[in-house]
Design a protein around this motif. Structure first.
Motif, short mmCIF file in Angstrom:
data_model
loop_
_atom_site.label_atom_id
_atom_site.label_comp_id
_atom_site.label_asym_id
_atom_site.label_seq_id
_atom_site.Cartn_x
_atom_site.Cartn_y
_atom_site.Cartn_z
N GLN A 244 0.81 -1.22 0.00
CA GLN A 244 0.00 0.00 0.00
C GLN A 244 0.85 1.27 0.00
O GLN A 244 0.59 2.21 -0.75
CB GLN A 244 -0.93 0.00 1.21
CG GLN A 244 -1.87 1.19 1.26
CD GLN A 244 -2.68 1.23 2.55
OE1 GLN A 244 -2.11 1.33 3.64
NE2 GLN A 244 -4.00 1.13 2.42
N LEU B 166 2.33 1.92 -3.43
CA LEU B 166 1.30 2.34 -4.37
C LEU B 166 0.93 3.81 -4.15
O LEU B 166 0.79 4.57 -5.11
CB LEU B 166 0.06 1.46 -4.22
CG LEU B 166 0.16 0.04 -4.78
CD1 LEU B 166 -0.96 -0.83 -4.24
CD2 LEU B 166 0.11 0.07 -6.31
N ARG B 167 0.80 4.19 -2.90
CA ARG B 167 0.38 5.56 -2.61
C ARG B 167 1.48 6.58 -2.91
O ARG B 167 1.18 7.74 -3.20
CB ARG B 167 -0.05 5.67 -1.15
CG ARG B 167 -1.36 4.96 -0.87
CD ARG B 167 -1.81 5.09 0.57
NE ARG B 167 -3.18 4.61 0.75
CZ ARG B 167 -3.84 4.61 1.90
NH1 ARG B 167 -3.24 5.08 3.01
NH2 ARG B 167 -5.08 4.18 1.97
N TYR C 147 2.70 7.39 -10.51
CA TYR C 147 1.39 7.09 -11.11
C TYR C 147 1.10 5.61 -10.92
O TYR C 147 2.00 4.78 -10.72
CB TYR C 147 1.33 7.46 -12.60
CG TYR C 147 2.30 6.70 -13.48
CD1 TYR C 147 1.94 5.48 -14.06
CD2 TYR C 147 3.58 7.19 -13.75
CE1 TYR C 147 2.82 4.78 -14.87
CE2 TYR C 147 4.46 6.51 -14.55
CZ TYR C 147 4.08 5.31 -15.12
OH TYR C 147 4.96 4.62 -15.91
N VAL C 148 -0.19 5.28 -10.95
CA VAL C 148 -0.66 3.90 -10.85
C VAL C 148 -1.65 3.66 -11.99
O VAL C 148 -2.53 4.49 -12.23
CB VAL C 148 -1.34 3.63 -9.49
CG1 VAL C 148 -1.99 2.24 -9.48
CG2 VAL C 148 -0.35 3.76 -8.35
N LEU D 78 -6.24 1.69 -1.95
CA LEU D 78 -5.56 2.83 -2.56
C LEU D 78 -5.91 4.15 -1.88
O LEU D 78 -5.02 4.89 -1.44
CB LEU D 78 -5.91 2.91 -4.05
CG LEU D 78 -5.47 1.74 -4.94
CD1 LEU D 78 -5.96 1.97 -6.36
CD2 LEU D 78 -3.96 1.58 -4.93
N TRP D 79 -7.18 4.45 -1.78
CA TRP D 79 -7.59 5.78 -1.32
C TRP D 79 -7.94 5.84 0.16
O TRP D 79 -7.93 6.92 0.76
CB TRP D 79 -8.79 6.26 -2.14
CG TRP D 79 -8.43 6.73 -3.52
CD1 TRP D 79 -7.92 7.95 -3.86
CD2 TRP D 79 -8.58 6.01 -4.75
NE1 TRP D 79 -7.74 8.03 -5.23
CE2 TRP D 79 -8.13 6.85 -5.80
CE3 TRP D 79 -9.04 4.73 -5.07
CZ2 TRP D 79 -8.15 6.44 -7.14
CZ3 TRP D 79 -9.04 4.33 -6.39
CH2 TRP D 79 -8.60 5.18 -7.41
N ASN E 7 -5.87 13.44 -0.18
CA ASN E 7 -5.82 12.27 -1.04
C ASN E 7 -4.51 11.53 -0.77
O ASN E 7 -3.43 12.08 -0.98
CB ASN E 7 -5.87 12.71 -2.51
CG ASN E 7 -5.97 11.53 -3.46
OD1 ASN E 7 -5.78 10.38 -3.08
ND2 ASN E 7 -6.27 11.83 -4.72
N MET F 278 -3.21 9.18 -2.40
CA MET F 278 -2.53 8.82 -3.64
C MET F 278 -1.78 10.05 -4.14
O MET F 278 -2.36 11.02 -4.61
CB MET F 278 -3.54 8.35 -4.69
CG MET F 278 -4.29 7.09 -4.30
SD MET F 278 -3.18 5.65 -4.04
CE MET F 278 -2.51 5.42 -5.69
N LYS F 279 -0.46 10.00 -4.04
CA LYS F 279 0.36 11.16 -4.40
C LYS F 279 0.47 11.35 -5.91
O LYS F 279 0.58 12.48 -6.39
CB LYS F 279 1.76 11.00 -3.79
CG LYS F 279 1.75 10.84 -2.28
CD LYS F 279 0.98 11.95 -1.58
CE LYS F 279 0.97 11.77 -0.06
NZ LYS F 279 0.11 12.79 0.60
N VAL G 45 -3.76 8.39 -10.71
CA VAL G 45 -4.28 7.03 -10.91
C VAL G 45 -5.01 7.00 -12.25
O VAL G 45 -5.94 7.78 -12.48
CB VAL G 45 -5.24 6.62 -9.78
CG1 VAL G 45 -5.78 5.21 -10.04
CG2 VAL G 45 -4.55 6.67 -8.43
N TRP H 274 -13.86 4.33 -9.31
CA TRP H 274 -12.49 4.84 -9.32
C TRP H 274 -12.43 6.27 -9.87
O TRP H 274 -11.65 7.09 -9.39
CB TRP H 274 -11.59 3.90 -10.13
CG TRP H 274 -11.44 2.55 -9.51
CD1 TRP H 274 -11.64 2.20 -8.20
CD2 TRP H 274 -11.03 1.35 -10.18
NE1 TRP H 274 -11.40 0.86 -8.01
CE2 TRP H 274 -11.02 0.31 -9.21
CE3 TRP H 274 -10.69 1.04 -11.49
CZ2 TRP H 274 -10.67 -1.00 -9.53
CZ3 TRP H 274 -10.34 -0.26 -11.82
CH2 TRP H 274 -10.33 -1.26 -10.84
#
Length: 499
Positions: free
Chosen positions: A280, A283-284, A288-289, A311-312, A396, A398-399, A402, A421
């Motif tokens: 995790q 991913l964060r 990009y993912v 993810l979030w 958020n 997620m840096k 996505v 998503w």
């Protein structure tokens, strides 16, 4: 109770692949002596009964035209039965009946795979945008239009109407780009369908010059046809997995959301979600993912919901909620209860997700209660949860960006994933998706002929933001080969650099 938007939309969308019978030798069952008129009548009558006991549409006061559509389709198929003399007549009458629902969740598949004799005029066309162009031809046939020639009309019927009559009438939802991408090459195939004629003369345009061609229809070997269709098919089959690219981007591939605990996809998804949870933080923090759902025809929505939380996180999801479903109405019948019980028992035996088991138990009990009081539908009303308050709005986690990478196969639970998503902040890229209706949760049933099985929805969503047969459109469309992994990765890097 908050509604769970997952369940039995297992991969009926897999039926949208080029059918195996179109690529194999003709099987014995298609030529064995049989009263095909009686066979068609029996299957049509049985489908009518299955619809009555399974589909909520017959009792849907928000869709009053549904019953008329069903009755008209059944009547046309019964009329065709009066002149049906062979397996092709039976199959294409049933295929046309199913197409009339204009719903990818109403489908039919052969139980005995194999091929009908097929004829062609020496070439096949595919869609390029709105145009149908020659994409495969018999090079020895000098009287066929050249590769790249654009179809104008045949026998006085314009190209668009011709495709609608020859293909759309037996596949449905012909307004969708996804349908044309998948089935566009059927326009110049004659697969033992007595309900459409073979064209005599067609007009094509090449480099601004129009010319007419007389068509010479003849048999094509199954192996040759299969090889040509495979070469034309814009089909991608990525495996499941998570990989980190050289620039630190992370790519998660999910070509199915199958909810069957006995399936290989279920095991692969379980492994992938475990891997995502364990990684995790990476991913964060990634630049990009990519959430790759190419070739994903659907399954269960709980996979995408679980990945979203990984993810979030719950705080971000709570403050960026997907527009809630107002309610769900199930067709309350013993047949639907039996189908849902079988699914629940599979989950229980496989130590499946307890939330999914509880969801199934709740729906079973609700339908049983509706039957007890004589109601054809059971309504599962959504009770929205009171969102928590935050002194400071959550950030958020997620840096990086996505991306959700889609193709024309994305339907059913794959569409639910894109809905969710994108609401949480993902950017859709790739190609336009398929589409579905608000009728969901499939029950499989056999037809009395023993030659085919059907899939019919058991419930209807109320208040879904995405409408019937409404595809998801990418913010960034990809014009290249969707099967070229290196080119796709380079394109995503360009997108990321431009952001």
């Amino acid at each position: 109770m908050r509604l769970r938007q997952w369940g039995l939309c297992t991969a009926v969308m897999a039926l949208l692949a080029p059918p195996a019978w179109a690529q194999q030798a003709q099987p014995e069952w298609t030529t064995s002596p049989r009263d095909w008129s009686a066979t068609l009548k029996g299957d049509v009558d049985a489908l009518g009964r299955i619809i009555e006991e399974t589909h909520p549409g017959l009792y849907d006061d928000r869709n009053p035209a549904f019953r008329q559509r069903v009755e008209a389709g059944l009547a046309e198929a019964r009329e065709r039965a009066e002149t049906t003399t062979d397996a092709g007549g039976w199959w294409w009458a049933m295929r046309g009946l199913i197409a009339g629902f204009e719903d990818g969740h109403v489908d039919i598949g052969l139980t005995n795979q194999g091929g009908f004799p097929t004829r062609w005029p020496g070439f096949l066309t595919v869609y390029q945008g709105a145009d149908q162009v020659v994409a495969s031809r018999d090079e020895a046939d000098r009287d066929s239009p050249p590769l790249g020639a654009r179809l104008i009309a045949c026998d006085g019927v314009d190209a668009a109407t011709l495709a609608e009559r020859r293909v759309g009438a037996f596949r449905g939802r012909w307004v969708l780009e996804a349908q044309k991408v998948q089935f566009g090459d059927w326009v110049f195939m004659s697969p033992s369908n007595p309900w459409i004629p073979e064209m005599s003369e067609c007009r094509f345009e090449t480099q601004g010059v129009a010319r007419s061609y007389r068509l010479n229809w003849r048999a094509i070997e199954a192996q040759d046809l299969g090889a040509r269709r495979t070469a034309l098919a814009q089909r991608v089959s990525p495996g499941f997995g998570m990989k980190t690219l050289d620039d630190g981007g992370v790519w998660l591939s999910m070509p199915s959301f199958n909810g069957d605990p006995a399936s290989e996809a279920y095991a692969a998804l379980t492994t992938l979600l475990t891997q995502a949870t364990e990684n995790q933080a990476r991913l964060r923090a990634a630049p990009y993912v990519v959430l790759d759902v190419r070739d994903n025809g659907g399954g269960s929505s709980h996979w995408s919901a679980r990945l979203a939380l990984t993810l979030w996180g719950g705080d971000w999801a709570t403050t960026h909620p997907l527009a809630p479903i107002e309610s769900v109405e199930w067709r309350a019948s013993e047949a639907n209860i039996a189908g849902l019980k079988a699914f629940r028992d599979q989950l229980t035996a496989a130590n499946g997700d307890p939330q999914m088991i509880a969801w199934a138990d709740n729906a079973i009990a609700g339908m049983q209660n509706a039957i007890a009081v004589g109601e054809p539908l059971w309504r599962d009303q959504n009770t929205p949860e009171t969102p928590p308050t935050y002194p400071v709005p959550p950030e958020n986690p997620m840096k990086g960006t996505v991306y959700v990478l889609t193709d024309f196969r994305c339907g059913s639970a794959c569409l639910d994933a894109v809905d969710l998503w994108k609401t949480l902040g993902a950017v859709q890229i790739g190609r336009e998706t398929n589409a579905d209706t608000v009728y969901m949760e499939l029950r499989e049933a056999a037809l009395p002929s023993g030659l085919a099985r059907v899939w019919i929805p058991m419930k209807v969503y109320r208040g879904r933001a995405r409408g019937n047969n409404e595809p998801q459109i990418p913010a960034h469309a990809y014009a290249g080969n969707m099967a070229d992994e290196q080119a796709l990765q380079a394109w995503v890097r360009e997108l990321q650099a431009a952001d």
